[in-house]
Design a protein around this motif. Structure first.
Motif, PDB file in Angstrom:
ATOM      1  N   UNK A  72     -30.619  20.077  -7.319  1.00 29.05           N
ATOM      2  CA  UNK A  72     -29.466  19.201  -7.542  1.00 29.05           C
ATOM      3  C   UNK A  72     -28.211  19.904  -7.021  1.00 29.05           C
ATOM      4  N   UNK A  73     -27.480  19.288  -6.087  1.00 21.85           N
ATOM      5  CA  UNK A  73     -26.261  19.928  -5.568  1.00 21.85           C
ATOM      6  C   UNK A  73     -25.183  20.010  -6.645  1.00 21.85           C
ATOM      7  N   UNK A  74     -24.269  20.931  -6.478  1.00 19.08           N
ATOM      8  CA  UNK A  74     -23.118  21.004  -7.387  1.00 19.08           C
ATOM      9  C   UNK A  74     -22.280  19.735  -7.262  1.00 19.08           C
ATOM     10  N   UNK A  75     -21.714  19.317  -8.391  1.00 14.81           N
ATOM     11  CA  UNK A  75     -20.768  18.207  -8.370  1.00 14.81           C
ATOM     12  C   UNK A  75     -21.364  16.827  -8.510  1.00 14.81           C
ATOM     13  N   UNK A  76     -22.692  16.740  -8.675  1.00 19.34           N
ATOM     14  CA  UNK A  76     -23.303  15.422  -8.879  1.00 19.34           C
ATOM     15  C   UNK A  76     -24.072  15.433 -10.204  1.00 19.34           C
ATOM     16  N   UNK A  77     -24.176  14.282 -10.876  1.00 20.12           N
ATOM     17  CA  UNK A  77     -24.857  14.237 -12.165  1.00 20.12           C
ATOM     18  C   UNK A  77     -26.371  14.253 -12.006  1.00 20.12           C
ATOM     19  N   UNK A  95     -25.433  25.984 -17.202  1.00 18.52           N
ATOM     20  CA  UNK A  95     -25.000  27.221 -16.548  1.00 18.52           C
ATOM     21  C   UNK A  95     -24.415  26.934 -15.165  1.00 18.52           C
ATOM     22  N   UNK A  96     -24.961  25.939 -14.502  1.00 22.14           N
ATOM     23  CA  UNK A  96     -24.477  25.582 -13.164  1.00 22.14           C
ATOM     24  C   UNK A  96     -23.288  24.629 -13.215  1.00 22.14           C
ATOM     25  N   UNK A  97     -22.917  24.202 -14.405  1.00 14.49           N
ATOM     26  CA  UNK A  97     -21.788  23.294 -14.549  1.00 14.49           C
ATOM     27  C   UNK A  97     -22.107  21.865 -14.152  1.00 14.49           C
TER      28      UNK A  97
END
Length: 318
Positions: A72-77, A95-97
């Protein structure tokens, strides 16, 4: 295709309840609402439910299915499937936000909480389920390693050895055969009289109801069609229930899977759908049958279902 006058009659007994359960309906709605709120893409860890038609329809709307949050890329749900996930999965997402939404069926979550309570009480858990199924993996991931043992069959239960027979509990996967599970529990209770069971049955209402509905019509049918995916536990159990009742059953995913050759000597067909299969596919199968036969359809209702599960608060408020 035979003309209308050439088609022989086929009685179709349609089991009710069938198809979507409240947990599946909730999980699909969660993905759809997430797409409305966040926009595409929304990532989903594992198939949201085990049905290709449902998964493909959500892909068309912008859902992307992956097997690990590492994809899952950063910034997407990311949405967790209805089957539940080990605790390590939301921890890693946090942890990855990543924004994550848990679509675990509330009845599966109930089993998770029971597992935690039994371990806290010092009991070792015997878990009845199918090895490798995502619900089993998710439940094992709720408690420390080594505090739960998997049992799949009566033979497993007979052969089981434990360190402390006086401190045992059992829990079950929610989508098992009611009859098989009862037989395994009987063995466990005979061998370990002090074993503690859940306050209520872990097998979910929808699984029990769909199996009972198949039992109610199987004896009247020459063949049973079960609409569902080959990796759908509850759908596979419906096939087994029919065959145990003495009626040959075939698992199909949709109308195009149905073969005319199956219907030689068949005057009455039973039709049902697993908890992950939409009613649209039931209609598709009936329409396919109508190409070949003069179909006389009858709904046989053995129970009414009114269960509705609330959406997560983050989605309800929007």
């Amino acid at each position: 295709m035979p003309s209308t006058t050439d088609r022989r009659p086929l009685q179709v007994l349609v089991a009710a309840p069938r198809g979507f359960c409240a947990g599946v309906d909730r999980a699909i709605t969660i993905v759809e609402r997430a797409l409305e709120i966040y926009g595409a893409p929304v990532y989903v860890r594992h198939e949201i439910v085990h049905n290709k038609y449902v998964v493909d329809a959500l892909k068309d709307k912008g859902a992307i299915f992956v097997e690990t949050v590492d994809d899952v890329p950063n910034g997407v749900p990311v949405v967790f499937s209805a089957h539940g996930v080990p605790k390590a999965v939301p921890h890693k997402a946090a942890e990855r936000g990543l924004d994550y939404i848990d679509a675990t069926c509330p009845l599966v979550s109930k089993v998770h909480r029971q597992a935690e309570r039994q371990v806290e009480a010092g009991r070792h858990i015997i878990f009845i389920g199918h090895r490798g199924h995502p619900e089993v993996i998710g439940t094992f991931g709720q408690v420390p390693e080594g505090t739960m043992t998997l049992v799949e069959t009566e033979a497993d239960a007979e052969a089981l050895t434990v360190d402390d027979p006086g401190n045992l509990a059992f829990l079950t996967q929610t989508t098992l055969s009611v009859d098989d599970t009862k037989a395994i529990i009987t063995v466990l209770e005979r061998r370990f009289p002090d074993i503690v069971g859940p306050r209520g049955e872990d097998i979910c209402y929808a699984t029990s109801n769909r199996q009972a509905a198949v039992k109610s019509i199987a004896a009247s049918c020459d063949l049973m069609l079960v609409i569902g995916a080959p990796n759908s536990s509850n759908s596979l159990r419906l096939v087994e229930v029919s065959e145990r009742e003495g009626t040959n059953a075939k698992l199909v995913q949709r109308g195009s899977d149905v073969e005319l050759a199956w219907f030689e000597g068949v005057g009455t067909l039973g039709l049902t759908a697993g908890a992950s299969a939409p009613e649209l596919l039931v209609r598709e199968v009936v329409n396919k049958l109508s190409d070949w036969f003069d179909v006389h359809e009858e709904i046989i209702e053995s129970a009414k279902e009114r269960m509705i599960f609330k959406l997560p608060r983050s989605l309800e408020a929007v």
